[in-house]
Design an enzyme around this catalytic site. Structure first.
Site, short mmCIF file in Angstrom:
data_model
loop_
_atom_site.label_atom_id
_atom_site.label_comp_id
_atom_site.label_asym_id
_atom_site.label_seq_id
_atom_site.Cartn_x
_atom_site.Cartn_y
_atom_site.Cartn_z
N HIS A 106 0.84 -1.27 -0.02
CA HIS A 106 0.01 -0.04 0.02
C HIS A 106 0.79 1.27 -0.02
CE1 HIS A 106 1.35 -0.38 4.10
NE2 HIS A 106 0.83 0.97 4.55
N ASP A 108 0.46 5.01 1.70
CA ASP A 108 -0.26 5.50 3.14
C ASP A 108 -1.30 6.51 2.55
OD1 ASP A 108 1.07 3.89 4.93
OD2 ASP A 108 2.61 5.56 5.09
N HIS A 257 4.81 0.09 0.20
CA HIS A 257 5.50 -0.65 1.21
C HIS A 257 4.59 -1.73 1.70
CE1 HIS A 257 3.63 2.80 3.26
NE2 HIS A 257 3.69 1.92 4.31
N ARG A 273 4.82 6.65 13.72
CA ARG A 273 4.86 7.10 12.38
C ARG A 273 4.12 8.59 12.52
NH1 ARG A 273 0.79 4.96 7.96
NH2 ARG A 273 -0.25 6.69 7.92
C1 OGA Z 1 3.10 2.25 8.31
C2 OGA Z 1 3.44 0.84 7.70
C3 OGA Z 1 4.87 -0.91 8.26
C4 OGA Z 1 5.76 -1.41 9.17
O1 OGA Z 1 3.25 2.69 9.36
O2 OGA Z 1 2.56 2.99 7.53
O3 OGA Z 1 2.87 0.56 6.91
O4 OGA Z 1 6.51 -2.55 8.71
N1 OGA Z 1 4.21 0.33 8.70
O5 OGA Z 1 5.39 -1.29 10.47
MN MN Z 2 1.88 2.31 5.77
#
Ligand code: OGA
Ligand code: MN
Length: 288
Positions: A106, A108, A257, A273
Protein backbone atom coordinates in the site's frame (compact mmCIF):
# COMPACT_ATOMS: atom_id res chain seq x y z
CA UNK A 1 30.25 19.58 3.76
CA UNK A 2 28.14 17.74 1.19
CA UNK A 3 25.45 15.39 2.45
CA UNK A 4 26.84 11.89 2.90
CA UNK A 5 24.59 9.29 1.25
CA UNK A 6 24.87 5.52 0.96
CA UNK A 7 22.47 3.84 -1.43
CA UNK A 8 20.36 1.05 0.05
CA UNK A 9 19.48 -0.92 -3.08
CA UNK A 10 19.53 -0.73 -6.85
CA UNK A 11 15.83 0.12 -7.00
CA UNK A 12 15.47 2.81 -4.36
CA UNK A 13 16.57 4.19 -1.01
CA UNK A 14 19.57 5.88 0.54
CA UNK A 15 20.96 6.16 4.03
CA UNK A 16 21.78 9.67 5.19
CA UNK A 17 24.95 9.32 7.24
CA UNK A 18 26.18 11.49 10.10
CA UNK A 19 23.05 13.59 10.51
CA UNK A 20 21.31 14.05 13.86
CA UNK A 21 17.74 15.05 13.01
CA UNK A 22 17.18 16.51 16.50
CA UNK A 23 19.89 19.16 16.03
CA UNK A 24 19.17 22.56 14.52
CA UNK A 25 19.45 22.19 10.74
CA UNK A 26 19.96 24.96 8.19
CA UNK A 27 17.55 25.46 5.31
CA UNK A 28 20.39 24.52 2.96
CA UNK A 29 21.06 21.23 4.72
CA UNK A 30 17.36 20.37 4.86
CA UNK A 31 17.09 21.30 1.16
CA UNK A 32 19.79 18.74 0.38
CA UNK A 33 17.94 16.13 2.42
CA UNK A 34 14.69 16.92 0.61
CA UNK A 35 16.37 16.63 -2.79
CA UNK A 36 17.77 13.24 -1.75
CA UNK A 37 14.26 12.23 -0.63
CA UNK A 38 12.89 13.11 -4.08
CA UNK A 39 15.75 11.33 -5.84
CA UNK A 40 15.80 8.09 -3.81
CA UNK A 41 12.17 7.66 -2.67
CA UNK A 42 13.18 6.55 0.83
CA UNK A 43 15.78 7.85 3.27
CA UNK A 44 17.16 6.09 6.31
CA UNK A 45 18.53 7.90 9.37
CA UNK A 46 20.14 5.56 11.90
CA UNK A 47 20.81 6.05 15.63
CA UNK A 48 18.20 8.78 16.17
CA UNK A 49 17.60 8.59 19.90
CA UNK A 50 15.11 11.45 19.93
CA UNK A 51 11.94 12.51 21.74
CA UNK A 52 8.44 12.43 20.25
CA UNK A 53 8.52 16.22 20.06
CA UNK A 54 11.71 16.04 18.01
CA UNK A 55 10.22 13.40 15.72
CA UNK A 56 7.22 15.67 15.11
CA UNK A 57 9.39 18.74 14.68
CA UNK A 58 11.70 17.12 12.12
CA UNK A 59 8.67 15.70 10.25
CA UNK A 60 7.16 19.21 9.97
CA UNK A 61 10.06 20.26 7.78
CA UNK A 62 8.65 17.98 5.07
CA UNK A 63 5.25 19.69 5.24
CA UNK A 64 2.06 20.00 7.25
CA UNK A 65 1.31 16.91 9.34
CA UNK A 66 -1.78 14.74 9.36
CA UNK A 67 -3.59 14.64 12.71
CA UNK A 68 -4.89 11.20 11.77
CA UNK A 69 -8.62 11.96 11.93
CA UNK A 70 -9.07 9.11 9.42
CA UNK A 71 -7.35 6.62 11.80
CA UNK A 72 -8.53 7.70 15.28
CA UNK A 73 -7.97 4.30 16.89
CA UNK A 74 -4.25 4.27 16.21
CA UNK A 75 -3.39 7.83 17.23
CA UNK A 76 -1.07 8.38 20.14
CA UNK A 77 -3.32 9.56 23.01
CA UNK A 78 -1.15 12.62 23.67
CA UNK A 79 0.27 13.35 20.22
CA UNK A 80 -2.32 13.37 17.42
CA UNK A 81 0.50 13.72 14.87
CA UNK A 82 1.87 10.33 15.93
CA UNK A 83 0.33 7.08 14.75
CA UNK A 84 1.12 3.92 16.69
CA UNK A 85 2.15 0.77 14.86
CA UNK A 86 2.61 -1.62 17.73
CA UNK A 87 1.81 -5.04 19.11
CA UNK A 88 2.16 -3.82 22.69
CA UNK A 89 -1.20 -4.54 24.37
CA UNK A 90 -3.42 -1.61 25.41
CA UNK A 91 -3.25 -0.46 29.06
CA UNK A 92 -6.35 -2.62 29.80
CA UNK A 93 -4.60 -5.70 28.42
CA UNK A 94 -6.57 -5.96 25.18
CA UNK A 95 -4.55 -6.46 21.98
CA UNK A 96 -3.38 -3.37 20.13
CA UNK A 97 -5.56 -2.30 17.21
CA UNK A 98 -2.51 -1.48 15.14
CA UNK A 99 -0.69 -4.80 15.42
CA UNK A 100 -1.40 -5.72 11.80
CA UNK A 101 -0.97 -2.25 10.30
CA UNK A 102 0.56 -2.29 6.84
CA UNK A 103 0.42 -6.05 6.22
CA UNK A 104 -0.35 -5.58 2.53
CA UNK A 105 1.22 -3.59 -0.29
CA UNK A 106 0.00 0.00 0.00
CA UNK A 107 0.77 3.68 -0.10
CA UNK A 108 -0.29 5.57 3.04
CA UNK A 109 -3.72 7.23 3.00
CA UNK A 110 -4.42 6.24 -0.63
CA UNK A 111 -8.00 5.59 0.52
CA UNK A 112 -8.54 9.32 1.12
CA UNK A 113 -8.76 12.27 -1.29
CA UNK A 114 -5.60 13.77 0.19
CA UNK A 115 -3.17 10.88 0.18
CA UNK A 116 0.04 11.37 2.08
CA UNK A 117 3.14 13.01 0.64
CA UNK A 118 5.42 10.99 2.87
CA UNK A 119 5.68 9.15 6.19
CA UNK A 120 8.42 9.07 8.83
CA UNK A 121 8.48 5.79 10.74
CA UNK A 122 10.60 5.52 13.83
CA UNK A 123 11.58 2.18 15.34
CA UNK A 124 11.49 1.84 19.14
CA UNK A 125 11.47 -1.92 19.65
CA UNK A 126 12.08 -4.69 17.15
CA UNK A 127 11.92 -8.48 17.64
CA UNK A 128 15.13 -10.46 17.89
CA UNK A 129 14.84 -11.35 14.19
CA UNK A 130 12.47 -10.19 11.46
CA UNK A 131 9.75 -7.56 11.58
CA UNK A 132 11.10 -6.26 8.25
CA UNK A 133 9.39 -3.84 5.88
CA UNK A 134 9.46 -4.04 2.07
CA UNK A 135 9.51 -0.96 -0.18
CA UNK A 136 8.93 -0.89 -3.94
CA UNK A 137 9.77 1.79 -6.49
CA UNK A 138 6.63 2.72 -8.39
CA UNK A 139 8.67 4.78 -10.86
CA UNK A 140 10.52 1.63 -11.93
CA UNK A 141 7.26 -0.29 -11.95
CA UNK A 142 5.73 2.20 -14.38
CA UNK A 143 8.78 2.74 -16.53
CA UNK A 144 9.31 -0.99 -17.15
CA UNK A 145 5.79 -1.57 -18.52
CA UNK A 146 5.38 -1.98 -22.28
CA UNK A 147 4.01 0.90 -24.33
CA UNK A 148 0.86 -1.14 -24.91
CA UNK A 149 0.26 -1.61 -21.18
CA UNK A 150 1.04 2.06 -20.47
CA UNK A 151 -1.63 3.00 -23.02
CA UNK A 152 -4.14 0.54 -21.59
CA UNK A 153 -3.86 1.87 -18.02
CA UNK A 154 -3.38 5.57 -18.85
CA UNK A 155 -6.90 6.66 -17.90
CA UNK A 156 -7.85 3.98 -15.38
CA UNK A 157 -8.78 4.78 -11.78
CA UNK A 158 -8.44 2.16 -9.04
CA UNK A 159 -10.95 2.11 -6.17
CA UNK A 160 -9.03 1.99 -2.87
CA UNK A 161 -10.63 0.62 0.31
CA UNK A 162 -9.46 1.42 3.82
CA UNK A 163 -8.86 -1.25 6.46
CA UNK A 164 -6.34 -4.00 6.83
CA UNK A 165 -6.93 -7.28 5.09
CA UNK A 166 -5.53 -9.43 7.85
CA UNK A 167 -7.41 -7.89 10.76
CA UNK A 168 -10.74 -8.08 8.90
CA UNK A 169 -10.58 -11.85 9.42
CA UNK A 170 -10.24 -11.63 13.19
CA UNK A 171 -13.38 -11.22 15.29
CA UNK A 172 -12.19 -8.05 17.04
CA UNK A 173 -11.09 -6.68 13.69
CA UNK A 174 -14.45 -6.73 11.97
CA UNK A 175 -15.85 -3.80 13.99
CA UNK A 176 -12.66 -1.89 13.36
CA UNK A 177 -12.77 -2.55 9.63
CA UNK A 178 -16.42 -1.45 9.53
CA UNK A 179 -15.62 1.74 11.43
CA UNK A 180 -12.71 2.44 9.07
CA UNK A 181 -14.94 2.05 6.04
CA UNK A 182 -17.59 4.34 7.58
CA UNK A 183 -15.06 7.11 8.21
CA UNK A 184 -13.35 6.53 4.86
CA UNK A 185 -15.68 5.77 1.96
CA UNK A 186 -14.04 4.21 -1.12
CA UNK A 187 -11.87 6.57 -3.16
CA UNK A 188 -10.85 6.23 -6.81
CA UNK A 189 -7.24 7.15 -7.57
CA UNK A 190 -5.47 7.39 -10.93
CA UNK A 191 -3.52 4.21 -11.68
CA UNK A 192 -0.78 6.37 -13.18
CA UNK A 193 0.10 9.36 -11.05
CA UNK A 194 2.34 12.20 -12.08
CA UNK A 195 4.58 13.05 -9.15
CA UNK A 196 3.75 16.68 -8.32
CA UNK A 197 7.39 17.60 -7.64
CA UNK A 198 9.52 15.47 -9.95
CA UNK A 199 7.03 15.31 -12.83
CA UNK A 200 7.83 11.60 -13.25
CA UNK A 201 5.04 9.10 -13.77
CA UNK A 202 4.56 6.40 -11.14
CA UNK A 203 2.23 3.42 -10.92
CA UNK A 204 -0.29 3.92 -8.11
CA UNK A 205 -1.93 0.61 -7.23
CA UNK A 206 -1.54 -1.80 -4.30
CA UNK A 207 -3.55 -4.40 -2.43
CA UNK A 208 -6.19 -1.94 -1.23
CA UNK A 209 -7.44 -1.59 -4.82
CA UNK A 210 -10.63 -3.57 -5.24
CA UNK A 211 -11.55 -2.79 -8.84
CA UNK A 212 -11.24 -0.14 -11.54
CA UNK A 213 -13.90 2.56 -11.70
CA UNK A 214 -16.41 1.69 -14.43
CA UNK A 215 -15.43 -2.00 -14.42
CA UNK A 216 -16.55 -5.03 -12.44
CA UNK A 217 -14.36 -6.67 -9.83
CA UNK A 218 -14.15 -9.78 -11.99
CA UNK A 219 -12.93 -7.75 -14.97
CA UNK A 220 -10.47 -5.74 -12.89
CA UNK A 221 -8.89 -8.47 -10.78
CA UNK A 222 -6.47 -9.99 -13.32
CA UNK A 223 -5.01 -6.61 -14.25
CA UNK A 224 -4.78 -5.43 -10.62
CA UNK A 225 -2.97 -8.66 -9.72
CA UNK A 226 -0.66 -8.31 -12.71
CA UNK A 227 0.25 -4.70 -11.86
CA UNK A 228 0.84 -5.47 -8.17
CA UNK A 229 2.93 -8.51 -9.03
CA UNK A 230 4.97 -6.55 -11.56
CA UNK A 231 5.51 -3.61 -9.20
CA UNK A 232 6.79 -5.83 -6.41
CA UNK A 233 9.25 -7.95 -8.39
CA UNK A 234 12.28 -8.53 -6.15
CA UNK A 235 14.51 -6.32 -8.28
CA UNK A 236 12.19 -3.33 -7.68
CA UNK A 237 12.14 -3.86 -3.91
CA UNK A 238 14.26 -2.87 -0.92
CA UNK A 239 13.85 -4.89 2.26
CA UNK A 240 14.53 -2.97 5.43
CA UNK A 241 15.83 -4.75 8.51
CA UNK A 242 15.08 -2.42 11.37
CA UNK A 243 17.27 -1.38 14.26
CA UNK A 244 16.01 0.57 17.26
CA UNK A 245 16.22 4.33 16.62
CA UNK A 246 16.03 4.03 12.85
CA UNK A 247 13.91 6.66 11.17
CA UNK A 248 12.81 5.80 7.67
CA UNK A 249 11.16 8.47 5.52
CA UNK A 250 9.33 7.39 2.38
CA UNK A 251 7.67 9.21 -0.47
CA UNK A 252 4.13 7.82 -0.73
CA UNK A 253 3.73 9.26 -4.24
CA UNK A 254 6.32 7.01 -5.87
CA UNK A 255 6.77 4.04 -3.50
CA UNK A 256 4.62 1.34 -1.87
CA UNK A 257 5.46 -0.63 1.24
CA UNK A 258 4.39 -3.67 3.22
CA UNK A 259 4.99 -4.84 6.78
CA UNK A 260 6.00 -8.47 6.43
CA UNK A 261 4.97 -9.82 9.82
CA UNK A 262 7.96 -12.16 9.64
CA UNK A 263 8.48 -12.43 13.38
CA UNK A 264 7.49 -14.22 16.55
CA UNK A 265 4.37 -12.36 17.67
CA UNK A 266 5.09 -13.05 21.33
CA UNK A 267 7.97 -10.57 20.93
CA UNK A 268 7.44 -6.81 20.93
CA UNK A 269 7.52 -4.61 17.85
CA UNK A 270 6.83 -0.93 18.46
CA UNK A 271 6.99 1.76 15.78
CA UNK A 272 5.65 5.32 15.63
CA UNK A 273 4.78 7.21 12.48
CA UNK A 274 4.19 10.79 11.46
CA UNK A 275 2.36 11.41 8.20
CA UNK A 276 2.96 14.41 5.95
CA UNK A 277 -0.13 15.69 4.13
CA UNK A 278 -0.12 15.53 0.35
CA UNK A 279 -1.94 17.34 -2.42
CA UNK A 280 -5.53 16.36 -3.31
CA UNK A 281 -5.92 13.31 -5.54
CA UNK A 282 -8.83 11.08 -6.54
CA UNK A 283 -12.56 11.22 -5.87
CA UNK A 284 -15.05 9.51 -3.57
CA UNK A 285 -17.18 6.82 -5.19
CA UNK A 286 -20.71 6.07 -4.05
CA UNK A 287 -20.31 2.31 -3.70
CA UNK A 288 -17.31 0.08 -3.93
C1 OGA B 1 3.11 2.34 8.23
C2 OGA B 1 3.33 0.95 7.83
C3 OGA B 1 4.90 -0.83 8.12
C4 OGA B 1 5.69 -1.49 9.21
O1 OGA B 1 3.52 2.71 9.33
O2 OGA B 1 2.54 3.10 7.43
O3 OGA B 1 2.80 0.51 6.85
O4 OGA B 1 6.54 -2.30 8.86
N1 OGA B 1 4.22 0.29 8.59
O5 OGA B 1 5.42 -1.24 10.38
MN1 MN C 1 1.88 2.19 5.70
Amino acid sequence: MPLKLRRLSHALGAEVCEVDVSRPMSETRFGEIYQAFLAHGILLFRNQDITREQHVEFSRRFGELDRHEALPRDRHPKYPEILLVTNEPNPDGTPSDSRYTGRQWHSDMSFTTSPSLGSLLRCFTIPEVGGDTLFASMYLAYETLSDGMKKLIADLHGIHLSGTRKIANATTGIARAEEQRRINPPVAQPVVRVHPETGRKALYVGEKVKRFDGMTEEESRPLIDYLNGHATRPEFVYRHQWRANDILVWDNRCTMHQALGDFDESQRRHMERTTVLGTPSGYVVADA
